[in-house]
Design a protein around this motif. Structure first.
Motif, PDB file in Angstrom:
ATOM      1  N   ASP A  68       7.813  93.673  50.965  1.00  0.00           N
ATOM      2  CA  ASP A  68       7.328  95.055  51.001  1.00  0.00           C
ATOM      3  C   ASP A  68       6.118  95.196  51.934  1.00  0.00           C
ATOM      4  N   TYR A  69       5.944  94.244  52.832  1.00  0.00           N
ATOM      5  CA  TYR A  69       4.884  94.196  53.854  1.00  0.00           C
ATOM      6  C   TYR A  69       3.508  93.900  53.275  1.00  0.00           C
ATOM      7  N   ALA A  70       3.205  94.480  52.077  1.00  0.00           N
ATOM      8  CA  ALA A  70       1.927  94.221  51.416  1.00  0.00           C
ATOM      9  C   ALA A  70       0.735  94.466  52.326  1.00  0.00           C
ATOM     10  N   LEU A  71       0.773  95.590  53.039  1.00  0.00           N
ATOM     11  CA  LEU A  71      -0.398  95.958  53.855  1.00  0.00           C
ATOM     12  C   LEU A  71      -1.411  96.646  52.944  1.00  0.00           C
ATOM     13  N   TYR A  72      -2.698  96.391  53.202  1.00  0.00           N
ATOM     14  CA  TYR A  72      -3.732  97.018  52.381  1.00  0.00           C
ATOM     15  C   TYR A  72      -3.818  98.491  52.775  1.00  0.00           C
ATOM     16  N   PRO A  73      -3.476  99.398  51.863  1.00  0.00           N
ATOM     17  CA  PRO A  73      -3.307 100.803  52.256  1.00  0.00           C
ATOM     18  C   PRO A  73      -4.606 101.487  52.666  1.00  0.00           C
ATOM     19  N   HIS A  74      -5.731 100.969  52.168  1.00  0.00           N
ATOM     20  CA  HIS A  74      -7.006 101.646  52.441  1.00  0.00           C
ATOM     21  C   HIS A  74      -7.673 101.106  53.693  1.00  0.00           C
ATOM     22  N   MET A  75      -7.039 100.105  54.330  1.00  0.00           N
ATOM     23  CA  MET A  75      -7.650  99.539  55.542  1.00  0.00           C
ATOM     24  C   MET A  75      -6.854  99.981  56.771  1.00  0.00           C
ATOM     25  N   THR A  76      -7.555 100.030  57.902  1.00  0.00           N
ATOM     26  CA  THR A  76      -6.848 100.345  59.149  1.00  0.00           C
ATOM     27  C   THR A  76      -6.008  99.126  59.542  1.00  0.00           C
ATOM     28  N   ILE A  77      -5.181  99.325  60.578  1.00  0.00           N
ATOM     29  CA  ILE A  77      -4.333  98.214  61.027  1.00  0.00           C
ATOM     30  C   ILE A  77      -5.215  97.060  61.514  1.00  0.00           C
TER      31      ILE A  77
END
Lengths: 277, 369
Positions: B88-97
């Motif tokens: 599910d990619y698990a990108l931190y939603p509150h951080m920019t790329i």
């Protein structure tokens, strides 16, 4: 569904909502209007819904009481501290119960939940003896705050909220060399903002409206919170409703401010975009 | 980069309600340095558990895991020098790329200029340059996937772990990303362990494939070897699409007698090897692409013919899938689109004699000759 029945449904829903809003707003309106009508020393309080004469006398009488400002300050201090400690501890515990595996986690969680079934009245006297007689904390902020530092209800709320956060983010952070507390602080807390805002508002309002416990553990007028202080306008023969309404109106301000400052988090779906497309 | 070694790895989950469940039953294998290895198998086969044990997100119940020269059994994920890309990619939603990409390096307290350089490198490799200041929710699925890969690249790890990274993408994007991942592997020369349930992904990406089922390794081999020499019926049925057909048969007098009454003479080598099965049941395995319509069969196909009523025909343009029944089993043939096939008609098909597989019905193992 036909468009006619749809309109009818919307009309019914609107009517219910209007009545509901009315029921919610009327007491506030009554408080506000009442605070500008001078009904000093009357045994019955019958403010006009649309007042003919506006008076600031109730406010003068409220602030004339030596400790009135102090009560508000006390309430702000107590409610703020309790809110901060609840947000911190409940979110930590909620995170642990929701996402960390440790032996006995379920047992501890259920044991905690069970304590919610014990009525507050049952623990009141032991708590009083503990605070006043054993710890000698009578008439202090600590006595008011300590029993409310974290509530099981809030831990439960946070556990439920944290369970909805994707576990893969925690794993990603663990692989990204983040410490366990770092994961809580840098990953979990920012994502839990909407939940924390709800928790903060509920806790602040509940603590602000707390009456019985602060009444029990405080003696001097200087240590009273606003709710307890307002009760001192109730006299043996009469009640100064105007001053009470004035005090209540002033006392409601911090809650209004808090609500509007945190309101955006209520509706913000901050986890949108974290997972999947 | 480094090799990864599994030695007698067992993983048992204890569940209060369901009791214990063995997810991995004694796996041993070596993933060589710079190798692209794919774990493939159906849900619950233990592939993701194996990957997570390499990552350190799960602790094996017994056995040793080595990454490079180190036994990593008791090492925290952050100390294993691995990077993982999640399903599910698990990108931190509150951080920019940019923050997402640099999060790991910042936690490792690397110098600022190094972090900047690596983020720049990764974003240029993956074409993320103009997205660095955006948040994950502003990106499409494919772009998020690239960020997730980028986050792994900046770490410059010894081993890359991919947990079904393409399964959330649509079919077109999945093919594109598959190509990109293959190119990335060449470019980085990295050791990659990749988990998927999609055998096409496994075949196209993996240098070697570990086929798993119910916690056990069924076969470890290159894609072509898996296709041509499957160890057993599970591997044979799992690898290849449409799946290999299995037909119940018997051996008798140098002939194969198929369910439904068809018989054909066995080639000499096969007849010799299958002598032990004389009179006994056996399973014939044949891939759909090795069944031809009689009119279009190549000469070398031999004389293994069978007749059947055509039940369904699927026209796919470049080919047609023809379904018919042999005994109890439905058989699929992948035939030339111009082969004249009439629904319900009796049709003669030719099995490519050189491409037949024989399996023991008890052990389900392939009979090797």
């Amino acid at each position: 569904m036909t468009s006619k029945s749809k309109i009818a449904l919307i009309a019914v829903a609107l009517a219910v909502l209007i009545v509901w809003a009315f029921v919610t707003v009327i007491p506030l309106y009554w408080m506000f209007i009442g605070s500008f009508q001078d009904s000093a020393a009357s045994a019955v309080f019958k403010p006009q819904m649309i007042p003919e004469i506006w008076s600031i006398a109730p406010y003068e009488r409220f602030f004339h009481k030596a400790a009135a400002v102090r009560w508000i300050v006390n309430s702000v201090i107590v409610a703020s501290v309790v809110t901060v400690t609840n947000v911190f501890f409940a979110s930590l515990a909620g995170y642990a119960f929701a996402k960390l595996k440790f032996p006995g986690s379920k047992t501890i969680f259920w044991a905690l939940l069970t304590t919610m079934m014990i009525p507050a009245q049952v623990t009141l006297i032991p708590l009083y003896i503990l605070m006043i007689n054993i710890f000698q904390l009578g008439d202090t902020y600590t006595a008011i705050v300590l029993p409310a530092v974290v509530s099981v209800g809030n831990v439960f709320l946070m556990k439920q909220y944290m369970s909805t956060l994707p576990t893969s983010l925690i794993h990603a952070a663990r692989i990204d060399a983040c410490s366990e507390f770092g994961i809580y602080r840098k990953v979990i807390l920012p994502m839990a903002k909407p939940g924390l805002a709800v928790l903060a508002i509920f806790t602040f309002v509940a603590q602000w409206n707390e009456f019985f416990w602060p009444l029990l553990v405080t003696k001097s007028s200087e240590m009273r919170t606003i709710q307890v202080g307002l009760a001192s306008f109730v006299f043996a023969e009469s009640t100064d409703y105007g001053a009470i309404m004035a005090g209540a109106s002033v006392g409601a301000l911090p809650m209004v401010i808090l609500f509007f400052s945190l309101q955006r988090y209520f509706l913000q779906g901050i986890t949108v975009g974290a997972v999947k497309g | 980069m480094a090799r990864v070694e599994f030695k007698n790895i067992v993983k048992v989950y204890e569940d209060e309600k369901r009791g214990s469940f063995t997810a991995v039953k004694g796996s041993s294998f070596v993933i060589e340095d710079r190798e692209f290895v794919v774990f493939v198998g159906p849900s619950g086969c233990g592939k993701t558990t194996s990957l997570r044990m390499i990552a350190g997100l799960e602790r094996q119940t017994s056995g040793d895991i080595r990454i490079g020269e180190r036994v990593v059994n008791d090492l925290h994920p952050k100390d294993r020098d691995i990077a993982m890309v999640f399903q599910d990619y698990a990108l931190y939603p509150h951080m920019t790329i940019a923050e997402n990409l640099s999060f790991g390096l910042r936690n490792l307290k690397r110098p600022k200029d190094e972090i900047e350089r690596k983020v720049k490198e990764a974003s240029s490799i993956l074409g993320l340059g103009d997205m660095l200041s955006r948040k994950p929710r502003e990106l499409s699925g494919g772009q998020r996937q690239r960020v997730a890969v980028g986050r792994a690249i900046v770490r410059d790890p010894q081993v890359f772990l991919f947990d079904e990274p393409l399964s959330n993408l649509d079919a077109k994007l999945r093919i594109q990303m598959r190509v990109e991942l293959a190119e990335l592997h060449k470019r980085l020369g990295a050791t990659i362990v990749y988990v998927t349930h999609d055998q096409v992904e496994a075949m196209t990406l993996g240098e070697r494939i570990v086929v798993m089922n119910e916690g056990e390794i069924q076969q470890i081999a290159s894609p072509t070897e898996l296709y041509n020499k499957p160890n057993n019926m599970f591997v044979a049925g799992f690898i290849g699409s449409p799946a290999m057909n299995f037909i119940d048969a018997r051996i008798g007098g140098g002939q194969a007698l198929l369910a439904g009454g068809t018989a054909f003479p066995l080639p000499e080598a096969a007849a010799r090897a299958l002598g032990a099965y004389e009179g006994k049941p056996i399973v014939l395995g044949v891939r759909p692409e090795h069944i031809y319509g009689e009119a279009m069969a190549p000469d070398r196909a031999g004389s293994a013919k069978l007749e059947a009523h055509v039940q369904v025909v699927e026209q796919l343009g470049a080919e047609s899938l023809v379904y018919f029944r042999v005994g109890e089993r439905m058989v699929t043939a992948r035939v030339h689109p111009e082969l004249p096939v009439a629904l319900g008609a009796r049709q003669t098909f030719v099995l490519d004699a050189a491409k037949l597989h024989w399996f023991d019905p008890q052990t389900e193992q392939r009979i090797v000759f």
